[in-house]
Enzyme design. Structure first.
Site, PDB file in Angstrom:
ATOM      1  N   LYS A 196      62.309 -25.025  64.088  1.00 40.71           N
ATOM      2  CA  LYS A 196      63.258 -26.131  63.992  1.00 40.71           C
ATOM      3  C   LYS A 196      62.548 -27.483  63.902  1.00 40.71           C
ATOM      4  O   LYS A 196      61.515 -27.680  64.543  1.00 40.71           O
ATOM      5  CB  LYS A 196      64.145 -26.148  65.250  1.00 40.71           C
ATOM      6  CG  LYS A 196      65.602 -25.924  64.954  1.00 40.71           C
ATOM      7  CD  LYS A 196      66.423 -25.855  66.225  1.00 40.71           C
ATOM      8  CE  LYS A 196      66.760 -27.216  66.793  1.00 40.71           C
ATOM      9  NZ  LYS A 196      67.789 -27.154  67.851  1.00 40.71           N
ATOM     10  N   LYS A 253      60.947 -25.641  79.815  1.00 40.56           N
ATOM     11  CA  LYS A 253      60.245 -26.915  79.980  1.00 40.56           C
ATOM     12  C   LYS A 253      59.449 -26.963  81.275  1.00 40.56           C
ATOM     13  O   LYS A 253      58.390 -27.580  81.328  1.00 40.56           O
ATOM     14  CB  LYS A 253      61.239 -28.085  79.953  1.00 40.56           C
ATOM     15  CG  LYS A 253      61.804 -28.354  78.575  1.00 40.56           C
ATOM     16  CD  LYS A 253      62.523 -29.689  78.556  1.00 40.56           C
ATOM     17  CE  LYS A 253      63.140 -29.956  77.201  1.00 40.56           C
ATOM     18  NZ  LYS A 253      64.022 -31.121  77.217  1.00 40.56           N
ATOM     19  N   LYS A 256      61.517 -33.141  67.805  1.00 39.10           N
ATOM     20  CA  LYS A 256      60.706 -34.265  68.254  1.00 39.10           C
ATOM     21  C   LYS A 256      59.499 -33.799  69.039  1.00 39.10           C
ATOM     22  O   LYS A 256      58.446 -34.389  68.997  1.00 39.10           O
ATOM     23  CB  LYS A 256      61.524 -35.172  69.188  1.00 39.10           C
ATOM     24  CG  LYS A 256      62.847 -35.611  68.647  1.00 39.10           C
ATOM     25  CD  LYS A 256      63.508 -36.598  69.607  1.00 39.10           C
ATOM     26  CE  LYS A 256      65.003 -36.390  69.619  1.00 39.10           C
ATOM     27  NZ  LYS A 256      65.785 -37.462  70.200  1.00 39.10           N
TER      28      LYS A 256
END
Ligand code: TRP
Length: 325
Positions: A191, A110, A194
Site C-alpha cells: 500500500k 506498531k 506514509k
C-alpha cells in the site's frame, strides 16, 4: 445522518489519502451533516517534534480546504482544539478492558511487544472512539485497517448505553471501495503509505506537475506491452489503471482496453493527475500563505464542533454520576 472522520497529521497527504478518503469526504459533505477532524492528539503516540507537529497540522488542514472541504458546509477542526476529546476518552477508558485493547492488531503491529511503547499508543483506539461518539456520528468513513477500531467503538458505546443509559449513537463504518487501496508506485504489492515511503513510490497531493510526471513515468510496470487489469499477476500496471479509473470515474479494465503502450498510458495518467491535483495544490498554497486566516477558520470549526461535543460530554458525565452544572 451525521458523518465523522479523522486523519492524522503525519507526513504530507498522499494520493492514497486523497483518493481513498478526502475526495469521498468532499462528496459526503453535500449529503450528510459532516464533521472532519485532524487528529493531532493521535499523532503524539509515537516520537514527535513540536515544530513538525504544528507545521503538519496547518498543512493538513489547508490541504483539506484546498481539496474542497467547505468550512461552511462541514465542521472541520483539529482534535486538540477541544478538551472534550481527551475528557471523554478517559471516561471510556474506564469502561474498556486491558484485554480488549490488547487485541487491537494495529497496537500489536506498531508496539511490537516492546516495554517502551507509549501508553498512549495502547489507549489510542479509545481516543478514536471518543472522537466519534462525541458527535453522535451515524457513519464513519475509514480504511479497511480501521475496521477493528470501529468495532471497539461500537462495543464501548453499546456497553455504556447499557450500563449508564442511552447516551451514544452506535456508529457504522463506511469502507470506500473505489481506490481504497492505492499501491506504492515502486513496490506495487504494498500500500502507498506514509510510514513506508520510497522516495519515488509515493505521490503527494502537493507535488508539482514535474514531480508527478517523474514519478508516474518511473512507476514500476512489467515486461508486457499491452495494458491489462490483473492486480495479482500484474500489480504495477493494475495500480496505474486503478488510479486512472479513480481520477476519471471509470473502470480500470475499460481504461486498459484503450492502451497498447505503457508510454501513452503513463502520459495520459500524468495529465489526468495534474488536472486533478494542480488546483488543489494552488488553493492549498493560498491557505498556507495566510496563517492568521487559516487559524481563524480552524477556530471557527472548533467552535461549531464544541456546540455538539460539549453537550454529549456533559450527558456522559452526568450518566456516570458526576456533578454537572
Ligand atoms: N485511527 C485513524 C487512522 O489512523 C484516524 C482517526 C482518529 C479516525 N480518530 C478517528 C478516523 C475518528 C475516523 C474517525 O486512520
Amino acid at each position: 445522518m451525521r458523518v465523522l472522520s479523522g486523519i492524522q497529521p503525519t507526513g504530507h497527504v498522499h494520493l492514497g489519502n486523497y483518493l481513498g478518503a478526502i475526495r469521498g469526504w468532499v462528496e459526503d459533505q453535500h449529503h450528510y451533516d459532516s464533521f472532519f477532524t485532524v487528529v493531532d492528539l493521535h499523532a503524539i503516540t509515537q516520537d514527535q517534534d513540536p515544530a513538525e507537529l504544528s507545521a503538519a497540522v496547518l498543512e493538513l488542514y489547508a490541504t483539506l480546504l484546498g481539496s474542497g472541504l467547505d468550512p461552511e458546509l462541514s465542521t472541520i477542526f483539529a482534535q486538540s482544539q477541544l478538551n472534550e476529546h481527551p475528557a471523554l476518552a478517559w471516561l471510556l477508558e474506564c469502561t474498556a478492558t486491558y484485554g480488549e485493547l490488547h487485541r487491537m492488531t494495529q497496537f500489536k503491529d506498531k508496539g511490537k511487544g516492546s516495554e517502551s511503547v507509549r501508553a498512549g499508543l495502547f489507549t489510542y483506539p479509545v481516543l478514536m472512539a471518543a472522537d466519534i461518539l462525541l458527535y453522535q456520528a451515524d457513519r464513519v468513513p475509514v480504511g479497511e485497517d480501521q475496521k477493528q477500531h470501529l468495532e471497539l467503538t461500537r462495543d464501548l458505546a453499546i456497553r455504556f448505553n447499557h450500563r449508564f443509559g442511552e447516551t451514544f449513537v452506535i456508529p457504522e463504518p463506511a469502507i470506500p471501495k473505489v481506490a481504497a487501496r492505492v499501491m506504492d508506485l515502486q513496490s506495487p504489492e504494498r500500500k502507498m503509505s506514509k510510514s513506508q515511503a520510497t522516495p519515488l513510490g509515493i505521490l503527494y497531493v502537493l507535488d508539482r506537475p514535474e514531480e508527478i510526471k517523474k514519478k508516474i513515468s518511473r512507476a514500476v510496470t512489467d515486461a508486457e506491452s499491452q495494458a491489462a487489469y490483473d492486480p495479482s499477476k500484474r500489480p504495477g500496471v493494475s495500480n496505474l489503471l486503478e488510479i486512472f479509473a479513480a481520477v476519471s470515474g471509470t473502470h480500470p479494465a475499460q481504461i486498459a482496453e484503450r492502451y497498447s503502450s505503457y508510454g501513452t498510458l503513463k502520459a495520459d495518467l500524468t495529465a489526468a493527475l495534474v488536472a486533478e491535483l494542480e488546483p488543489v495544490r494552488l488553493r492549498t498554497e493560498e491557505y498556507l500563505a495566510d496563517r492568521a486566516e487559516l487559524v481563524r477558520i480552524m477556530n471557527h470549526g472548533a467552535e461549531k464542533a464544541r456546540a455538539v461535543a460539549a453537550p454529549t460530554l456533559a450527558r456522559a458525565k452526568e450518566a456516570m454520576g458526576f456533578i454537572v452544572g
